[in-house]
Design an enzyme around this catalytic site. Structure first.
Site, PDB file in Angstrom:
ATOM      1  N   HIS A  45     -33.992  47.122  32.186  1.00  0.00           N
ATOM      2  CA  HIS A  45     -33.520  47.319  33.554  1.00  0.00           C
ATOM      3  C   HIS A  45     -34.574  47.033  34.618  1.00  0.00           C
ATOM      4  O   HIS A  45     -34.333  47.260  35.808  1.00  0.00           O
ATOM      5  CB  HIS A  45     -33.019  48.761  33.729  1.00  0.00           C
ATOM      6  CG  HIS A  45     -31.681  49.016  33.122  1.00  0.00           C
ATOM      7  ND1 HIS A  45     -31.495  49.095  31.755  1.00  0.00           N
ATOM      8  CD2 HIS A  45     -30.468  49.215  33.691  1.00  0.00           C
ATOM      9  CE1 HIS A  45     -30.208  49.344  31.512  1.00  0.00           C
ATOM     10  NE2 HIS A  45     -29.573  49.404  32.661  1.00  0.00           N
ATOM     11  N   GLU A 101     -33.562  49.309  24.671  1.00  0.00           N
ATOM     12  CA  GLU A 101     -34.117  49.601  25.993  1.00  0.00           C
ATOM     13  C   GLU A 101     -33.288  50.701  26.633  1.00  0.00           C
ATOM     14  O   GLU A 101     -32.207  51.045  26.143  1.00  0.00           O
ATOM     15  CB  GLU A 101     -34.112  48.346  26.867  1.00  0.00           C
ATOM     16  CG  GLU A 101     -32.732  47.760  27.165  1.00  0.00           C
ATOM     17  CD  GLU A 101     -31.979  48.441  28.288  1.00  0.00           C
ATOM     18  OE1 GLU A 101     -32.621  48.900  29.256  1.00  0.00           O
ATOM     19  OE2 GLU A 101     -30.732  48.533  28.212  1.00  0.00           O
ATOM     20  N   SER A 132     -27.039  46.740  29.534  1.00  0.00           N
ATOM     21  CA  SER A 132     -26.768  48.121  29.927  1.00  0.00           C
ATOM     22  C   SER A 132     -25.481  48.604  29.254  1.00  0.00           C
ATOM     23  O   SER A 132     -25.318  48.475  28.050  1.00  0.00           O
ATOM     24  CB  SER A 132     -26.697  48.219  31.461  1.00  0.00           C
ATOM     25  OG  SER A 132     -26.705  49.554  31.899  1.00  0.00           O
TER      26      SER A 132
END
Length: 305
Positions: free
Chosen positions: A275, A210, A117
């Site tokens: 995630h 992502e 992230s």
């Protein structure tokens, strides 16, 4: 600062049971129950855990002040008893710390660094300026949310037990085989590194991406911007992880297909990284091979330093 190309890549030694994870808080605040659950999982796997002293005091969308959050990283890296460094969570905040990190100290004391992230920015900066192999994978407060296979792969990878990955499901958008250094992470975070000193070239590399919680048009805009800016030029391969809460996955795949319709490198989608529950640990900075026929991603790890 010195770019990676001038130094050989440093590989941290694989972990073993009894080693200590140092917890850092470079980004956003967390939920206490998820924090405790993460520590429990690490300890149940036979590892020790050391948390920052004191813990940063939450400030709105940040885990603490810039100095408090930076100090958690300093503590973990200068502690000789810590073998692995794991952030509590992502969110936002790493970008504000990158100019203040001592990358020479990181290069001189190689440790396992794993996260994803917002922490994608830290992985990339440490790879570029610390010349350290890093790992894109679960963090403390996401350990309890991973599916069992992702959790197992995390510990297998960090202890050096595996050098390849064959996902149980994979969408081949464009076939073929290719090799190159593998890099990547969160699409939004890495886009925000463009034109900074922490951006790395994707030319000749396999890139995995992502994201989470972005509207479909924002994902389209990010890919289109990077494409128009030439950041995807001369890729060796593209791997699309999960785009959780970003709308129809196939709509994203379709847009990527449009952008790269004239390219010859392999493109995979629905890869278990991101995630969601499926978040397999990928190295950042090592030689990798995409084999579409085998649906296999393999890695060539350098000898530990």
């Amino acid at each position: 600062m010195t770019e990676t190309a001038e130094f050989p890549l440093v590989a941290p030694p694989p972990l073993k049971k009894g080693d200590t994870f140092g917890i850092i808080a470079p980004s956003g605040p967390w939920k206490d129950d998820e924090f405790r659950r993460g520590i429990e999982i690490l300890e149940n796997r036979g590892f020790k855990v050391r948390v920052p002293d004191p813990l940063p005091v939450h400030r709105s969308y940040l885990a603490g002040s810039d100095e408090q959050r930076l100090e958690t990283l300093r503590q973990a890296w200068r502690d000789p008893g810590i073998r692995a460094v794991m952030p509590v969570r992502g969110g936002y905040g790493v970008l504000r710390l990158l100019n203040s990190i001592d990358y020479k100290a990181i290069r001189a004391n190689p440790k396992v660094l794993v996260g994803f992230s917002d922490v994608s920015a830290l992985l990339q900066a440490v790879y570029r300026y610390g010349n350290l192999l890093t790992f894109h994978g679960p963090m403390l407060t996401t350990l309890g949310k991973c599916d069992p296979a992702s959790l197992e792969f995390l510990f297998d990878r960090l202890t050096g037990k595996t050098d390849s990955l064959k996902p149980d499901r994979l969408k081949i958008l464009k076939g073929g085989s290719s090799s190159g250094i593998i890099v990547g992470g969160n699409l939004t975070t890495l886009t925000h590194l463009v034109a900074t000193g922490y951006e790395i070239s994707w030319q000749g590399k396999i890139v995995f991406l992502e994201d989470v919680g972005e509207s479909p048009y924002r994902i389209d805009r990010l890919f289109t911007h990077l494409y128009m800016a030439g950041r995807f030029r001369d890729l060796r391969g593209l791997i699309l992880g999960e785009f959780t809460g970003c709308g129809d996955q196939e709509e994203i795949w379709s847009r990527v297909g449009e952008l790269f319709r004239n390219e010859e490198f392999p493109i995979w989608a629905d890869f278990p990284v991101g995630h969601g529950l499926r978040n397999y640990t990928l190295p950042v900075g090592v030689q990798a091979k995409m084999d579409s026929a085998e649906k296999k991603l393999s890695f060539n790890f350098p000898a530990p330093s």
